[in-house]
Structure formats: structure tokens, C-alpha cells
Enzyme design. Structure first.
Site, short mmCIF file in Angstrom:
data_model
loop_
_atom_site.label_atom_id
_atom_site.label_comp_id
_atom_site.label_asym_id
_atom_site.label_seq_id
_atom_site.Cartn_x
_atom_site.Cartn_y
_atom_site.Cartn_z
N HIS A 49 84.54 34.05 2.44
CA HIS A 49 83.59 34.74 1.57
C HIS A 49 84.30 35.37 0.38
O HIS A 49 85.45 35.82 0.47
CB HIS A 49 82.85 35.82 2.36
CG HIS A 49 81.93 35.27 3.40
ND1 HIS A 49 80.70 34.74 3.10
CD2 HIS A 49 82.08 35.15 4.74
CE1 HIS A 49 80.12 34.32 4.22
NE2 HIS A 49 80.93 34.57 5.23
N CYS A 399 90.99 7.68 18.23
CA CYS A 399 89.64 8.13 17.85
C CYS A 399 89.21 7.36 16.62
O CYS A 399 89.74 7.57 15.52
CB CYS A 399 89.66 9.64 17.56
SG CYS A 399 88.12 10.28 16.87
N CYS A 436 80.59 9.95 17.34
CA CYS A 436 80.30 9.68 18.76
C CYS A 436 80.65 10.87 19.66
O CYS A 436 80.40 10.81 20.87
CB CYS A 436 81.01 8.42 19.23
SG CYS A 436 82.73 8.66 19.74
#
Length: 478
Positions: A49, A399, A436
Site C-alpha cells: 500500500h 509442474c 490444475c
């Protein structure tokens, strides 16, 4: 006897550990979970922020702005991803301009740089997918996005390399004052320290109240989130906020540092400090509210939802400092938003308090830098091929969604404070964070974990504790 024990291995505890590791002291970080970044720090908006929301003069205001200023340099030193994308707070009618101006004035008072109030046309040119009803917006270019896992892990690894000890699966059950320091009863035995830093997130009130008669109270405030596929990551280029309400900054829509789109959070106060379950009602409310600010959010592209807990203290501000009636007990409590943005400054503040109390001397050979896990996809083809020739594991994709290699997973396991679970690998490499959601790669990651850690597949967990993924009686089969 340690000089300092830090309770909690989230971003605040890790930032404090990293800053304290600059000094000559025996320091230990303990956490009830199996890894760093397992509480509030792992489930949040990942926003750095700008600092216009906090009340001027508050610790939140001071540390938010300072932390924001430090984040860019820290990201370079510790090699974690961070981008200054900027943020927009939308005003949907002329009647709400007072609230927008109030935010701007707060930002000026807090020292936020380069803010502007934009007209409707300026906003739509900048972000064509915000609502057509937008009237104006507060633009803060210093706001950013970060990987909270990368930040937390980087701080902890660098602290570890500089001599800080980490103890996991170590739950604090009782704290007693000694003539000099404190004695902590934990699930793994008794620990003693001259000073204690209480960075325990939603449990910080429990530990403070064990040693102090001046009680504090923390409410766990649950926030639901939806994460969308990377195909949607360009729907907005900056963090989009609605004007804040009494429960905080409201529902935001933001790109993530890894190219997804994130929507959230809701704000529901809960009694159970482990209640990180999502609800269908919360997720429905989330997308409805987000749709007020940003049009055409592709809700069918949600790949996962999750919830996190914020540590809201009744006073509404951070509590950082020595407890008045408990000498040597340093609170780091009530660290809710903007905790991620503030954490570099929180670490700095805690280290300064302890330096002055303890008369700490700086080390001659502090290591200020840390190198993250090398992502072969970020290299040139020539560099990548050379890497694979040297270590073929970097050519084996495990992956497919996130294109994570076996080499990266091995690195994640072997590093200081290495991964021990499926989620530990996920936080360090993103294996399992894609479309997935580890449906394809989880078994292979488990095989690598079992091999590298020298354990059975029966011993591999999702996130420590009793979260085993393979169960049964015939262990000889695996």
C-alpha cells in the site's frame, strides 16, 4: 538461554529476525507450524500500500510509508519479485468526493508521494475495464504488488544465513517471567530468553496477556479471495479499490506479481482463530462487490479460492514496543493491513528497540544479500541450455502449468529453511499454483520430497502436522 526469541515466522517475525541478525546476538525464531509463512502472511492481498489510508500520526501510517520506501531496495537485495504498479481508489459519484479528498489529504499528511485525483476520463484511459460509473479516482503510483511468500521466505533465509536459528512445529504453551528474561514452555520443551518478541499474528494477544496485566484483544477477521487464471491477468493493470468503509479497504481487484488476477477480501469477524474456510456466501458477495468497481470480471476463470485471517486489535493500530509492565517483552501485535507493506519498517523498528535496550553491537560480516531460486524460464536459451547440461534436473518439467523444473524443486528443499511439505515447495517454486492446482504435479513433487528428505511417501504432508497425503497400512508398497 537465547538473547532474543521471536514468536512467529510470518513477515513481521522474519523481518525482525533479519534486521536483528545485523547484530551480535543469539536469536531464535519459533513457530507452531512446519514452515515460515503459514499464517496471515500466506493469505492476503499481496499489496504494498502507498500509505494514504492510515490515520495520520498512527504507527500504521508511519510504518506503511517507510516500509513502502524500503521495499524496492529490499527486493533487489533479497531477490524476490516486487513491482510498483500503482493503485486507484474509485469514487462513483460527486457526493463521495469528500471521502476521496479526505484520503488524498491523509496521504499528504502521511508523506505519500506523487498522488493525484484523476477525472473520469483520465481513469478510463488508464483502466478501461473499471466501471463506466466512475466519477473520479485517487491515483497513488507508489503502490505496488509483491509475492508474500517470496518476501517472507527471503527475509527468513537471509536471517538464517546470518546466524538466526529457526525452530518449527514448536507451539508456545506458557510464558513465565524470570528474574532475568522469560521461560517459554513449548510443545518441544522449555526455552529461555532474555528478551521475547511477540509476532504471533492472531495469537499475539494470548501471549501478551500471559505476562502483562494491561490486556489487549485481537479479533480474527476472515477475508475470502478468488484467484483467476493467468489469461485474465491483464484485465486491470493496477490495484483497484473502492472507497474504504468501517471494516477496511473493501474488495479490491488487482493483478498479481505472477500474472493472475486476484479479487478480495471480504471482512467477517470470527471467534475461531483457525477458521480459514471459505463460504459460498462470502465468495458470491466477493464477486458481486468487485463487479461494482470493475466490469466484466471473468468469474468462470477462477482457479481457486482461499481465506486468510487478519489480526485486528481493538485499538485499530499496530502495537509495537515493550509492554509497560513486562520488561523485555516486545509486542509486535495487531499487524493487519498494511502489514505486508510495513514489514521492512516493522523489522527495522523492533531491531532498533532491542539494540538500544540490549546495547547490541553490529557484526563485522553481515551478509545483506540473498539469491533466490533460479527460474530457467527467465534465462536466455543459451543460458538455460548451459544450465541443463550442468544439471539435467533443470530440463525436467514437473509442474506443467507453471513450468517448474525438478531442479528448482530440489533447490527449494535443499536451501536454508528448506521445504518439507507439498505446500512448502509450492510457496517457494509455484509448483501446484497453476490452472490444475497440483492435480498433475503433486505425486511427482511428493516423490522428489521423499527422495531428497530420505523419508517414505507416507511421511510427506500437504502442510505439516497430520496432513498426510498417502494413507494406509502396507507401507512396503511405496
Amino acid at each position: 538461554m537465547y538473547d532474543v526469541i521471536i514468536i512467529g515466522a510470518g513477515v513481521s517475525g522474519a523481518a525482525a529476525a533479519r534486521e536483528l541478525s545485523r547484530y551480535q546476538a543469539k536469536i531464535c525464531v519459533i513457530d507452531k507450524e512446519e514452515d515460515v509463512c503459514c499464517g496471515t502472511s500466506k493469505a492476503n492481498s499481496a499489496i504494498v500500500h502507498a500509505g494514504y489510508d492510515a490515520v495520520p500520526g498512527s504507527l500504521k501510517a508511519k510504518l506503511n510509508v517507510r516500509g513502502n520506501e524500503l521495499m524496492g531496495g529490499l527486493a533487489k537485495e533479497l531477490d524476490f519479485p516486487f513491482e510498483r504498479r500503482g493503485s486507484l481508489v474509485l469514487c462513483l459519484s460527486e457526493d463521495d468526493m469528500f471521502g476521496l479528498q479526505e484520503l488524498y489529504d491523509r496521504g499528504v499528511a502521511n508523506g505519500v508521494k506523487d498522488m493525484r485525483i484523476l477525472s473520469r476520463d483520465e481513469v478510463l484511459r488508464m483502466e478501461p475495464n473499471v466501471t463506466d460509473k466512475v466519477y473520479a479516482a485517487l491515483y497513488a503510483p507508489t503502490a505496488g504488488i509483491v509475492c508474500p511468500f517470496g518476501l517472507n521466505i527471503a527475509l527468513a533465509e537471509n536471517a538464517c544465513e546470518n546466524g538466526v536459528e529457526f525452530k518449527f512445529d514448536t507451539e508456545v504453551e506458557e510464558i513465565r517471567k524470570l528474574d532475568e528474561g522469560y521461560e517459554l514452555d513449548t510443545s518441544r520443551g522449555i526455552l529461555r530468553a532474555k528478551y521475547v518478541v511477540n509476532a504471533a499474528g492472531v495469537y499475539a494477544d494470548r501471549f501478551h496477556n500471559m505476562v502483562s496485566d494491561r490486556k489487549i484483544h485481537i479479533t480474527a477477521r476472515r477475508g475470502d479471495y478468488c484467484l483467476l487464471d493467468k489469461e485474465t491477468g491483464g484485465h486491470v493493470g493496477r490495484t483497484i479499490f473502492a472507497l474504504p468503509g468501517k471494516l477496511g479497504k473493501g474488495v479490491l481487484v488487482t493483478p498479481t506479481i505472477h500474472g493472475n488476477l486476484l479479487v478480495g477480501p471480504t471482512a467477517v469477524d470470527v471467534e475461531d482463530k483457525e477458521a480459514v474456510n471459505t463460504t459460498s456466501e462470502g465468495l458470491k458477495q466477493l464477486l458481486e462487490k468487485a463487479g461494482i468497481s470493475v466490469k466484466n470480471i471473468p468469474a468462470k476463470q477462477v482457479i481457486t479460492s482461499f481465506a486468510g485471517l487478519r489480526a485486528h486489535e481493538d485499538g485499530g493500530d499496530f502495537i509495537i514496543g515493550e509492554a509497560e509492565d513486562a520488561k523485555g517483552f516486545i509486542d509486535c501485535a495487531g499487524i493487519e493491513s498494511p502489514g505486508i507493506a510495513s514489514c521492512p519498517a516493522i523489522g527495522e523498528m523492533i531491531a532498533e528497540i532491542l539494540r538500544d535496550r540490549m546495547g547490541l553491537q553490529k557484526k563485522e560480516h553481515f551478509i545483506p544479500t540473498r539469491r533466490g531460486i533460479t527460474n530457467p524460464n527467465a534465462l536466455s536459451m543459451e543460458e538455460r541450455n548451459a544450465m541443463i547440461i550442468e544439471n539435467p534436473a533443470y530440463g525436467n518439467i514437473v509442474c506443467r502449468c507453471e513450468m517448474v523444473t525438478e531442479g528448482e524443486i530440489i533447490d527449494a528443499i535443499r536451501r536454508p529453511i528448506g521445504a518439507k511439505s507439498l505446500d512448502g515447495v509450492k510457496r517457494r517454486t509455484r509448483a501446484g499454483m497453476g490452472r490444475c492446482q497440483s492435480g498433475f504435479c503433486a505425486p511427482r513433487v511428493m516423490e522428489i520430497l521423499a527422495r531428497e528428505c530420505g523419508v517414505s511417501m507416507f511421511d510427506i504432508t500437504k502442510s505439516g502436522g497430520e496432513s498426510q497425503l498417502v494413507v494406509g497400512t502396507n507401507k512396503d508398497m511405496i
